[in-house]
Design an enzyme around this catalytic site. Structure first.
Site, short mmCIF file in Angstrom:
data_model
loop_
_atom_site.label_atom_id
_atom_site.label_comp_id
_atom_site.label_asym_id
_atom_site.label_seq_id
_atom_site.Cartn_x
_atom_site.Cartn_y
_atom_site.Cartn_z
N TYR A 131 42.81 37.59 39.66
CA TYR A 131 42.93 38.90 39.00
C TYR A 131 43.82 38.80 37.77
O TYR A 131 43.52 39.35 36.71
CB TYR A 131 43.49 39.92 39.99
CG TYR A 131 43.57 41.33 39.46
CD1 TYR A 131 42.42 42.02 39.09
CD2 TYR A 131 44.81 41.98 39.36
CE1 TYR A 131 42.50 43.32 38.62
CE2 TYR A 131 44.88 43.28 38.89
CZ TYR A 131 43.73 43.95 38.52
OH TYR A 131 43.81 45.24 38.04
N SER A 174 45.89 45.89 32.90
CA SER A 174 46.82 45.95 34.02
C SER A 174 48.09 45.22 33.62
O SER A 174 48.07 44.33 32.76
CB SER A 174 46.20 45.26 35.25
OG SER A 174 47.16 45.05 36.27
#
Length: 260
Positions: free
Chosen positions: A158, A145
Site C-alpha cells: 500500500y 494517503s
C-alpha cells in the site's frame, strides 16, 4: 472569509471515482451541495444508483455510471460522453493485506493495489484531462494517503502504491503548469469508514476494529470530503498542491494516541 463562488457552467460537472461508499460517497454529497452536477462512478452499480437517487431527492444533480477504473477501454468510453468536465476526484483505491512483511506479502495484493490506486488514477486523468482543460477551469484531485510519505512495517504494498500516486500528482502538476487545470493532492491519515480496514483485513472484523481501538476520534469520511470540497472551491488561481489531514490523535503513521 467570503463564501466560495458557485462553479461556472463550463466547470460544474464533477466526476468522483470510488463513489459507492466512504470518502467517495461523502465527497459526492458535498460537491453536489456546493453546486456541482456529480457523476458517480464505481463498480457497484446498486450503490451508486442509490446514492444518485439520494442526492437528487435533496434537490441536487447526480448521475450514476458503473465503471472499473482499471479497464482503460471502459474509461475511454466513459470520457467520450463529456465535452467538458470541471472536477475529477480520483478516489478509487484501497489497501489489501496488512501485517505481512515485504518478504512474505502476496504479489497479487501488490498488483491489485497498484492497478487500482495508480493505474486507475492514471486512466481517468489521461482520459479526462482534455475535458478538464476545455472547461477553462479544471481541477484534478488525487486522494492519496499519508502512506505516500512514510513507510511502516506491514504496509509495503500500500505504501508503494500511494508513493507512486503522490509522484503521479506531483509530476502532472509540473507538466501542465500554465494550462487551466489545477492538481490537488489530499493525503488523509487515519480515517474510519465502514469498509477500508475491513477490506484490508479480508473481512476480519476483529482485526479491522483494532486499527481504531482506543482512538477517540479518527477522521470520518465527511471530514475528508469537507477538505476536498474546500480545496476544489478555492478561487481558480489558488492551488492547494498538497494537504495532509490527520486526526488530532495521530502524529504520524506509527505514532497514535490510544486511550486506555
Amino acid at each position: 472569509m467570503a463564501p466560495a463562488a458557485a462553479p461556472s457552467a463550463a466547470s460544474r460537472i464533477a466526476v468522483v471515482t470510488g463513489a459507492s461508499s466512504g470518502i467517495g460517497a461523502a465527497t459526492a454529497r458535498q460537491l453536489a451541495g456546493a453546486g456541482y452536477r456529480v457523476v458517480l462512478t464505481a463498480r457497484r452499480k446498486d450503490r451508486i444508483e442509490a446514492l444518485a437517487e439520494e442526492i437528487q431527492a435533496a434537490g441536487h444533480k447526480a448521475t450514476a455510471y458503473p465503471l472499473d477504473v482499471t479497464d482503460r477501454a471502459a474509461v475511454d468510453e466513459f470520457a467520450s460522453a463529456f465535452k467538458t468536465v470541471g472536477v475529477l476526484v480520483n478516489n478509487a483505491g484501497g489497501a489489501l493485506g496488512a501485517d505481512d512483511p515485504v518478504a512474505a506479502s502476496d504479489p497479487e495484493d501488490w498488483r491489485r493495489m497498484y492497478e487500482t490506486n495508480v493505474l486507475g488514477t492514471l486512466n481517468l486523468t489521461q482520459a479526462l484531462l482534455p475535458k478538464l482543460e476545455a472547461s477553462g477551469d479544471g481541477t484534478v484531485v488525487v486522494v492519496s494517503s499519508t502512506a505516500g510519505f512514510a513507510a511502516y512495517e506491514g504496509g509495503g504494498g500500500y505504501v508503494a502504491a500511494k508513493h507512486a500516486e503522490h509522484v503521479l500528482a506531483e509530476t502532472l502538476r509540473l507538466e501542465i503548469v500554465g494550462r487551466p487545470v489545477r492538481v490537488v493532492e489530499i493525503a488523509p491519515g487515519m480515517v474510519k469508514t465502514d469498509e477500508f480496514a475491513l477490506t484490508r483485513f479480508g473481512g476480519d472484523e476483529d482485526k479491522a476494529a483494532k486499527v481504531y481501538q482506543g482512538v477517540a476520534e479518527p477522521l470520518t469520511a465527511d471530514d475528508v470530503a469537507d477538505t476536498i470540497t474546500w480545496a476544489v472551491t478555492r478561487p481558480a488561481h489558488v492551488n492547494i498542491d498538497l494537504l495532509v489531514v490527520r486526526p488530532r490523535a495521530q502524529a504520524s503513521n506509527t505514532k497514535v494516541h490510544r486511550e486506555g
